[in-house]
Structure formats: C-alpha cells, structure tokens
Design an enzyme around this catalytic site. Structure first.
Site, PDB file in Angstrom:
ATOM      1  CB  SER A 193      -0.861  -0.065   1.236  1.00  0.00           C
ATOM      2  OG  SER A 193      -0.178   0.041   2.444  1.00  0.00           O
ATOM      3  CE  LYS A 194      -2.208   5.961  -2.970  1.00  0.00           C
ATOM      4  NZ  LYS A 194      -3.134   7.413  -3.056  1.00  0.00           N
TER       5      LYS A 194
END
Length: 505
Positions: free
Chosen positions: A255-256
């Site tokens: 994920s980010k």
C-alpha cells in the site's frame, strides 16, 4: 491452443505496480508463445470513473514496454474494446437473455433497505453474508412480470446451482473446490442496466477467445461464479491462473504506506523502466537458477507459467534500488546524459519532488541547475557521478556542485580540514599552478597533486586530497578528485580556491 490473454484494467485510479505486473506477465506469456495480448477497458462502473485514467494506463504501459497486439488504439476483430461501448452496441443484451430464458439468471427486486436488513440478519446470526436467493430466486415468472410492470427497480442475478461441488483447475494452486451452497448469487446486470465484471468480463473473454484468465489471487473467491457462468452458457472454460499478491517487507499487503505504488511515480522518482520491469517480473515468478538482472528479451525467453509461485511476493525497495543502480551503470555515458536531461525536464519530475512527502528540495534545485548548464559539461558531470547513484533523481544533488559558482560548504568539513596548518600553502600552490592555464587533463591534475606531498612535507595523500576536495566542491565525498578537477577547469577552480582562502582561520 493459441495463447490469447487480456489486460483489462478499470479506469478508476492510477495504475500501480500490482496492475503493471499483471500486464507484464501477460505480455511475457504472449511474447514467449507468439500469442496475442489484448488491451480491453472495463469501464462499466461509471460511478468510479476517473477522467484521464485511460490515458495514464496507456502511458504507463508504453513506459514499461508492455505491448498489445489487439485492443485500445490498435483495433482488431473483436472491437469495440471499451465495455461501455460494447454495452451500447447491445453485445451483452443477447447473452443475458440467454441466461434468463434458460433459468440460469433471474430478476431481483429487493430495495437497498431490504438488502441491508438481510446482511444485518446474517451478521447477527453468524451466517455467511451475501445474497443466496432471497424472495426472487425461486419467484414465478408471473411474480417477476408483475414487479416489472409496476416499475420496481431490479438487478439481474446469476442463479448459482445448489448442493453441488464447484471445482476449477488453477495453474498455480491445482484443484480448488467450493460447496456451491456457500457461493452467493452475484449481480450480473445492475439497476442502471450496466453489466458487472462478473458478467461482462466473462462474456468478453469467451467472445475474444481468451485462452488464459490471469489475475490476482484476490479473485479466487469469484472463480466458482465465473466457472459456473461458462458452464451455464455451454462454453469451454479458459485456463485459470491466479497470481500471488504483492506484499511489503513487513508482510502486509502493498500500500501507499510502503512508499510509491503508482507506476508513473517510479518514473518521476528516477527509476529506469527496464529496472522496474526486471524487478516486478521477479515478484512471484522465478526463472530458475540464480538470475536476477534480466532485460526484457531475457524475461520473454525465460517466462513460463510453471515459474509462478503460490506464496506472496515481496516488494523490496532496496532491491529495486540495487537493480536500478546496475541498469544505470550499464548505460553508455551519452545514453545516461540523454535520459537524465529528459528526466530533469519532465513536468512530473518537478511536481513529484515538490510533494511534502518526498522532498529534499535539492533534487529539484540540482536538476534545474543541470538543465541550465552547458549540455556537454552537464553530460561529463553526469558521467562522473554515474557509478555512485541509484536513481536519476540522485544525479541532481550529486552533480549540483559542478554547476554552482559558489557551492554550499559543509561547516564540519571546513572546521576539520581548513584548520590544517598546511591548508593555506596547499591552496596557494594549486592557485599558482593553475595561473595562465585554460584547461587541465586528469593526468596533469594527478601528477601535480601527488607532487604536492613532497613540496609540503606530507607523507600521505589524504591531507592534500581532503582539504582540496572541500575547497572545490564543499563536500567530503564525490567522484575522483583528479577527474572533477579536470572537468571544473582552471577558471572555476581558481574562483573556488580564492573563496576557500577567505574561510581559513
């Protein structure tokens, strides 16, 4: 069997590395077997449509070198390749009617409130949450016709058979089975008339003769619905290949928070496309042996579904940096200069390095200085820093001292090296030697600097090299001293040495 695969993204957000790996695996499989890769746009969810996303998908694929022989921008015998256009052409109407007429689908008229109440009841009673029939699965045709005449909104759902075992053969995981009583009835046509992925993608896969459905393992739970749909139509099933997810080094889904995931952000961060391709190809796929650096032609030659792994792949940013550094070192000086200057001039580069999350400001400043410099001089500076950087972005701050009249000075370096008792004599000697010269070679610089040890009564080279490096660059590390002296040239060196003399105690 001819190999025909499709990359079918939805224009609902920027493509990330997981999407690009999906596209890459299909590109590699098609290329390896001389097959066809199709680019199809699954844009039926208009509520999540993002303007400009289709263009970014295409740009991302072009950047990493993924090719398609049929589809968007190319055409082909199965056009159109946007599902919204295929819906307008009536392609899905025919096939949903077949399912309704054969009793494999039905209209369901529940309101959103009724569906919410159903899910709440299932949750409270610890039942599987989903639509397993409700009132309408076994409603009579007359009941459905009456609700339709009354103008009640409806969706069309697939009727999953009950009391059966549904099985698929997955290339990576082998045989997977489900009790059909645990598989809910998915929506095929939404209330607005748009087909869902469960319906449109499978119909298109059949009509486009897709041989392999390759997708992420998060779709395994949908596989029984899709397998049954092929069976209900009487179609041969494609081969299912559910690829492992990509996780961060901490074991959680990528994920980010693990850093960049958007494909084109890696371009803006200074990664070469061939390095990114090599890196993501090896996440979840093993070519055999201990090969790691594999350009696209080698990946195509080696790619096989047998090498796909069932366990999650790990996105290791340190390994990507290592790979990128190797690819940078493998470029010719001219090619590296061309790519670096193009990277520095790209509008997205400046925007990326202006974001608060990234931002050493010196990246944009260094790249701006590079763009403003004489191009041959900049190219030589880039070549000197080539062995020392991991990304193109690092070349901005690494090279900046070449382009600044008065590069910033490291205070600790000044305190340490300009306090040496021989510093003034050293700077005077170099200044005197440079007088009247318009250029100096690497060999001349080395011969002169080495001779200074005798003149200044110093047995080792370090006490000469370190103060001189700080005076000329403001730094304690960098490329070879003799090489940077030759590139800076007498005029720049004289200016910087005179400034350094003013800093002596």
């Amino acid at each position: 069997m001819p190999i025909r695969v499709r990359y079918a993204p939805s224009p609902t957000g920027s493509p990330h590395v997981g999407n690009i790996r999906d596209a890459l695996f299909k590109h590699l499989l098609a290329k390896h077997h001389g097959g066809t890769n199709i680019l199809r746009l699954e844009d039926t969810d208009r509520s999540r449509f993002v303007e400009g996303c289709e263009e970014e998908i295409v740009e991302s694929l072009h950047w990493v070198g993924v090719e398609w022989q049929e589809g968007l921008g190319v055409g082909g015998p199965h056009a159109p390749y946007r599902q919204s256009e295929r819906k307008e052409a009536g392609i899905y109407d025919k096939w949903i009617k077949v399912l309704l007429d054969d009793g494999h689908a039905y209209k369901a008229f529940e309101t959103p409130e009724e569906l919410a109440e159903m899910r709440e009841y299932q949750t409270i009673n610890k039942q599987p949450v989903g639509y397993y029939g409700g009132v309408w699965r076994d409603a009579s045709p007359a009941q459905a016709e009456e609700a339709t005449r009354e103008g009640k909104p409806f969706v069309i759902r697939q009727k999953i058979p009950r009391n059966q075992t549904i099985a698929i053969e997955d290339v990576i995981r082998g045989r997977i089975e489900w009790d059909s009583n645990t598989v809910d009835d998915p929506v095929l046509i939404k209330a607005d008339g748009m087909p869902t992925y469960h319906f449109a993608a499978m119909v298109d896969d059949h009509l486009m003769d897709i041989s392999h459905i390759m997708r992420g393992e998060e779709w395994i739970s949908s596989a029984p619905k899709h397998a049954v749909l092929f069976d209900q139509f009487g179609w041969s099933r494609p081969i299912f290949v559910h690829c492992p997810v990509i996780k961060g080094k901490d074991g959680s889904k990528l994920s980010k928070r693990h850093g960049d995931t958007r494909c084109l952000d890696f371009r803006s961060a200074g990664y070469l496309p061939e390095a990114l391709v090599n890196f993501i190809a090896l996440i979840g796929w093993a070519p055999g042996g201990d090969r790691e650096l594999m350009p696209m032609p080698e990946l195509i030659e080696a790619f096989s579904l047998d090498g796909l792994q069932p366990s999650p792949g790990v996105f290791d940013l340190d390994k990507l940096k290592w790979m990128n550094a190797n690819y940078i070192r493998g470029l010719s000086p001219d090619e590296l200069a061309t790519r670096t200057l193009s990277f520095a001039a790209h509008a997205e580069t400046k925007e990326y390095w202006s974001r608060e999350a990234h931002a050493p400001e010196q990246v944009n400043e260094g790249l701006a200085l590079m763009l403003g410099a004489d191009k041959p001089f900049a190219a030589q500076a880039i070549e000197l820093e080539q062995p020392r950087v991991e990304t193109l972005a690092q070349l901005g701050p690494a090279c900046s001292f070449f382009f600044e009249n008065d590069p910033p000075m490291d205070p600790k370096a000044i305190e340490k090296w300009f306090a040496e008792p021989h510093a003034k004599a050293l700077f005077d000697s170099v200044t005197k030697w440079l007088g009247g010269k318009t250029s100096v070679s690497v060999a001349e610089c080395e011969e002169f600097v080495r001779s200074l040890g005798t003149d200044l009564g110093l047995e080792k080279l370090g006490p000469i090299v370190h103060p001189l490096r700080v005076a000329l660059t403001g730094r304690t590390v960098g490329p070879g001293l003799f090489e940077l002296m030759a590139l800076l040239g007498p005029e720049r060196m004289m200016h910087r040495l005179n400034r350094a003399k003013g800093m002596l105690r």
